[in-house]
Motif scaffolding. Structure first.
Motif, PDB file in Angstrom:
ATOM      1  N   ALA A 285      14.197  58.134  51.550  1.00 12.96           N
ATOM      2  CA  ALA A 285      15.066  56.822  50.865  1.00 12.96           C
ATOM      3  C   ALA A 285      14.320  56.758  49.416  1.00 12.96           C
ATOM      4  N   ARG A 286      15.137  56.192  48.564  1.00 12.85           N
ATOM      5  CA  ARG A 286      14.870  55.557  47.262  1.00 12.85           C
ATOM      6  C   ARG A 286      14.435  53.980  47.555  1.00 12.85           C
ATOM      7  N   LEU A 287      13.253  53.619  47.351  1.00 15.73           N
ATOM      8  CA  LEU A 287      13.192  52.262  47.196  1.00 15.73           C
ATOM      9  C   LEU A 287      13.679  51.504  45.994  1.00 15.73           C
ATOM     10  N   SER A 288      13.196  52.022  44.828  1.00 18.20           N
ATOM     11  CA  SER A 288      13.492  51.592  43.492  1.00 18.20           C
ATOM     12  C   SER A 288      12.693  52.402  42.510  1.00 18.20           C
ATOM     13  N   GLY A 289      13.363  52.541  41.462  1.00 15.65           N
ATOM     14  CA  GLY A 289      12.571  53.026  40.238  1.00 15.65           C
ATOM     15  C   GLY A 289      12.303  54.526  40.627  1.00 15.65           C
ATOM     16  N   ASP A 290      11.055  54.903  40.602  1.00 17.10           N
ATOM     17  CA  ASP A 290      10.375  56.438  41.103  1.00 17.10           C
ATOM     18  C   ASP A 290       9.483  56.320  42.435  1.00 17.10           C
ATOM     19  N   GLU A 291       9.900  55.222  43.211  1.00 22.22           N
ATOM     20  CA  GLU A 291       9.349  55.263  44.563  1.00 22.22           C
ATOM     21  C   GLU A 291      10.233  55.548  45.738  1.00 22.22           C
ATOM     22  N   PHE A 292       9.646  56.754  46.448  1.00 20.25           N
ATOM     23  CA  PHE A 292      10.435  57.223  47.587  1.00 20.25           C
ATOM     24  C   PHE A 292       9.695  56.861  48.766  1.00 20.25           C
ATOM     25  N   VAL A 293      10.411  56.938  49.870  1.00 24.15           N
ATOM     26  CA  VAL A 293       9.797  56.689  51.263  1.00 24.15           C
ATOM     27  C   VAL A 293      10.389  58.008  52.147  1.00 24.15           C
TER      28      VAL A 293
END
Length: 823
Positions: free
Chosen positions: A460-468
């Motif tokens: 998943a992509r949370l926001s910006g360049d942050e992924f989970v």
């Protein structure tokens, strides 16, 4: 303008001719002066010998009472036709003997205009002869006191007075000098004309012909005189012109293909000049709304008026939020009114492609896609509500639902799952330096890699360049699950470390990864899980980035402590809790040539806080920029204090973070700061880590060059610990490499460790860079570094970092001996 260019073309030759003339005249005057001096000295030397001889004759005459010998000597010297006056005088100035008999018995002052009785007495009293040369009259005058014991008596000679005409001797020497001078300088001038002529034929004239041939696709035929390099340049120029013509043709072809591709997608195109409010609306855009091209104007108002009344405020607010940088992308689903009155569902995508000097967007382009049919089928709405529009990965809303299920599955299956949160390091630098469109394309490529790596897991992509990343069923106990999660995180970082090719640029990024295990007894909601895994990710960043951290209760406590530390750090500057320590950098002989300024913080309750604790906090909170400004000002004040004490001022090195260096006005603000303190640029050096080189070369190259032109030296700190390409070193205006202490500590431990250090030194010297070894602590390390040619050293072997006062005392020592720092 042509007149100015014509005059400018004669300016340099005129200056050269003027300087050459000045040199010629100056040489002539200087050598002529030497000639006069040398000629007069030769005459003086000859006559002093003659006068000394007369002195002995007078003494012998007085003793023998035979005056004929004086008369004979006078007749002999009078044969020199240039002798004007030769007198033997008594103490009263009476002429006893003279080369002209008519003067005998007369007073010398009455018959000789140039004779001075006062000067006679001075010479006699001094008992030393005196010579005077009048170059205007070409006249030599000598007062020569006799050494006879009878000289004090009036009837005996006391002094010899002589006048000699220098003109014949000077004229003869001058004729020889002029002949030789004209001959030698004539040869030099002739050689200079030959050299200038060859230079014109071999370089200047071919360059002028070459300039005139630009744009004509022709190459002048090389002549006998033209230099080989210019002939090669002529061929290269023609090849460049031909290649340019090919590229222009390819560009036009690509433009036609692009227009065809756009038309094939059946999307409407819009292009908005934000500053002028001008808008271009493609024919397809107008056709979608039922208009012919001439029926609707190309204007922002034409689009705004056709928005659905229920959505207009939301659409305009979202657009403004994107322009203000509050959102990463502009992608909206809204309705536009058709010419017939009904509304179409439009998928509106846009991107900023131009910014002004202040970083404000000035131009935006985008597309309108008619998705009415998809909306009617609810497919588009369902997808947009569950997936990220840029990467097509699961979005935050869907992830929250999946996390809830993951907790229930862990309870039901009695197995562990793991949640990984990754955030790219220094991604903001790429966005700021290369533009958000490049950053977006990098995120799309990264999403593709993650999807391929975790095809059976949730990404998943949370926001910006942050992924989970949600990993299910990775172990039956905490130990095995932790091991498996760390192993997967390591593989993940390796995948991300591979270069990204975007528009011909090779971009290198790293990622910080946080890990949180989902166990069989955990009773946490999805929001708390995300908060904890993000906390672990931020801890990885604070540990130096490009690492993994597993969430623990201790991490929670440390994060809370860091928050308190951050609040205290904000007040540290105003409360004068910060100070600079200085660690000497010595040459091979131990002479202090520089010092690194190191920031220290003395907390009123905690005492000295380690830089390893508060620097990451400052980096994460953005306080590093304010701290760096304070360090620069304090270092300048220290330099001025050394100058006031007349101390030898070594170069002071200041560490600058990548975040501050990439700030748009770093270079002018830095130069303004040192100018305010009137510190010479040569007294400062900036130290930058290799993480800075992760950005595009063209972005930082201009800043390096601006610093070089200002006289500021730039060094790469902790060399060998980053991930930059070595090719950057040959393109940047660097002066120094600092070998990281991690390599120095391994000296002597293995052949490979020694080979790495030796290779770094040799490579730096090949690039004409100075090498400083950091962390030198043992004589063995120092001796090895001396053997491989290291230029300078820094470490406890000479001195630990010390306060300003202690460092000032070290400067009083001419050389620092090894093991000084351990005393």
């Amino acid at each position: 303008m042509k007149l100015l260019q014509h005059l400018r073309s004669y300016f340099v030759p005129g200056i050269i001719l003027f300087l050459y003339t000045c040199l010629l005249i100056g040489t002539y005057l200087y050598e002529h002066h030497l000639l006069l001096t040398d000629t007069s000295q030769k005459v003086i030397s000859r006559w002093t010998n003659e006068l000394s001889r007369m002195d002995m004759i007078v003494e012998k005459t007085i003793n023998d009472q035979d005056q004929t010998r004086i008369e004979d000597e006078l007749l002999f010297v009078s044969t020199d036709l240039d002798l004007k006056t030769y007198l033997l005088l008594d103490a009263t100035g009476k002429i006893l003997y003279a080369n002209h008999a008519i003067w005998r018995g007369s007073n010398a002052a009455e018959v000789i205009d140039t004779f001075s009785p006062m000067f006679q007495h001075q010479v006699v009293n001094a008992a030393s002869f005196s010579t005077q040369v009048d170059y205007e009259r070409s006249l030599l005058t000598i007062y020569y006191p006799l050494q006879s014991a009878h000289a004090a008596f009036g009837k005996y000679p006391q002094i010899i007075y002589l006048e000699y005409d220098l003109y014949p001797a000077i004229a003869a020497a001058d004729n020889v000098f002029k002949s030789r001078f004209i001959l030698s300088w004539g040869i030099v001038s002739l050689l200079l004309l030959v050299v200038l002529g060859l230079t014109y034929l071999s370089f200047l004239k071919p360059i002028k012909i070459l300039i005139n041939s630009i744009g004509k696709n022709t190459v002048p035929i090389p002549s006998f005189w033209i230099a080989d390099e210019l002939a090669v340049l002529q061929q290269c120029l023609l090849q460049h012109q031909q290649q340019q013509n090919r590229l222009i043709k390819q560009l036009k072809d690509n433009e036609q293909r692009w227009l065809f591709a756009i038309d094939s997608t059946r999307n409407g195109i819009w292009d908005w000049n934000i500053a002028s409010r001008d808008v271009f609306l493609s024919d397809r855009w107008k056709e979608m709304l039922g208009f012919r091209p001439e029926e609707i104007a190309d204007s922002f108002t034409a689009w705004k008026e056709r928005l659905h009344p229920d959505e207009a405020d939301h659409v305009l607010a979202a657009l403004q939020s994107f322009l203000d940088g509050e959102t990463d992308q502009f992608e909206l689903l809204h309705r536009l009114r058709h010419k017939d009155g009904h509304y179409l569902w439009i998928l509106d995508r846009g991107m900023i492609i131009a910014w002004d000097n202040a970083g404000c967007p000035t131009r935006m382009i985008g597309t309108h896609m008619d998705v009415s049919e998809d909306i009617n089928n609810q497919q588009t709405l369902a997808h947009l509500s569950s997936y990220d529009s840029l990467t097509n990965l699961v979005n935050r809303n869907s992830l929250m639902e999946l996390l809830k299920k993951a907790v229930h599955v862990a309870h039901a299956t009695n197995s562990y799952s793991a949640l990984l949160c990754l955030d790219l390091d220094n991604f903001k630098i790429i966005n700021d330096a290369l533009g958000h469109h490049i950053g977006d394309r990098l995120l799309v490529q990264l999403a593709t890699r993650l999807s391929d790596m975790f095809a059976k897991q949730t990404v998943a992509r949370l926001s910006g360049d942050e992924f989970v990343i949600l990993l299910n069923n990775i172990g039956q106990n905490e130990a095995s699950a932790t091991t498996q999660a760390l192993m997967i995180a390591g593989e993940l970082r390796h995948v991300i470390a591979a270069s990204f090719n975007i528009d011909g640029r090779q971009l290198h990024v790293s990622a910080s990864v946080g890990i949180h295990l989902i166990n069989t007894v955990m009773e946490l909601n999805a929001e708390e899980l995300l908060r904890r895994v993000e906390m672990a990710m931020f801890a990885a960043k604070e540990n130096g980035r490009d690492g993994c951290v597993v969430y623990t209760a201790e991490l929670e406590q440390r994060t809370n402590q860091n928050l308190l530390l951050q609040n205290d750090l904000r007040n540290a500057i105003n409360q004068q809790q910060l100070m600079l320590y200085y660690q000497p950098i010595v040459q091979r002989d131990g002479k202090i040539v520089a010092a690194e300024a190191l920031l220290r913080w003395y907390h009123p309750k905690l005492g000295f806080v380690s830089p390893a604790e508060f620097i990451p906090v400052a980096e994460h909170s953005g306080l590093i920029i304010e701290l760096s400004r304070w360090v620069i000002a304090e270092a300048c004040r220290f330099i001025n204090s050394l100058a006031a004490k007349n101390c030898v001022i070594p170069r002071i090195s200041i560490n600058i973070s990548a975040r501050q260096f990439n700030h748009i006005d770093f270079v002018p603000s830095f130069l303004s700061a040192i100018a305010e303190f009137q510190v010479a640029p040569a007294q400062l050096q900036l130290e930058l880590t290799e993480h800075l080189l992760l950005t595009d070369l063209s972005v930082i190259q201009d800043k390096f060059e601006a610093l070089r032109q200002a006289g500021i030296a730039v060094a790469i700190d902790d060399f060998g610990t980053g991930y930059s390409s070595l090719s950057y070193l040959q393109h940047l205006s660097l002066t120094q490499l600092k070998i990281d202490q991690s390599f120095v500590k391994q000296i002597g431990c293995s052949h490979k460790a020694d080979a790495i250090v030796s290779t770094i030194v040799n490579m730096a010297h090949a690039l004409e860079l100075q090498v400083v070894a950091e962390g030198v602590e043992t004589p063995e390390q120092r001796q090895f570094l001396l053997n491989v040619g290291c230029d300078s050293f820094q470490g406890f072997l000479w001195s630990k970092p010390v306060p300003a006062a202690s460092f000032t005392e070290l400067l009083t020592q001419e050389f620092l001996q090894p093991e000084h720092g351990n005393q």
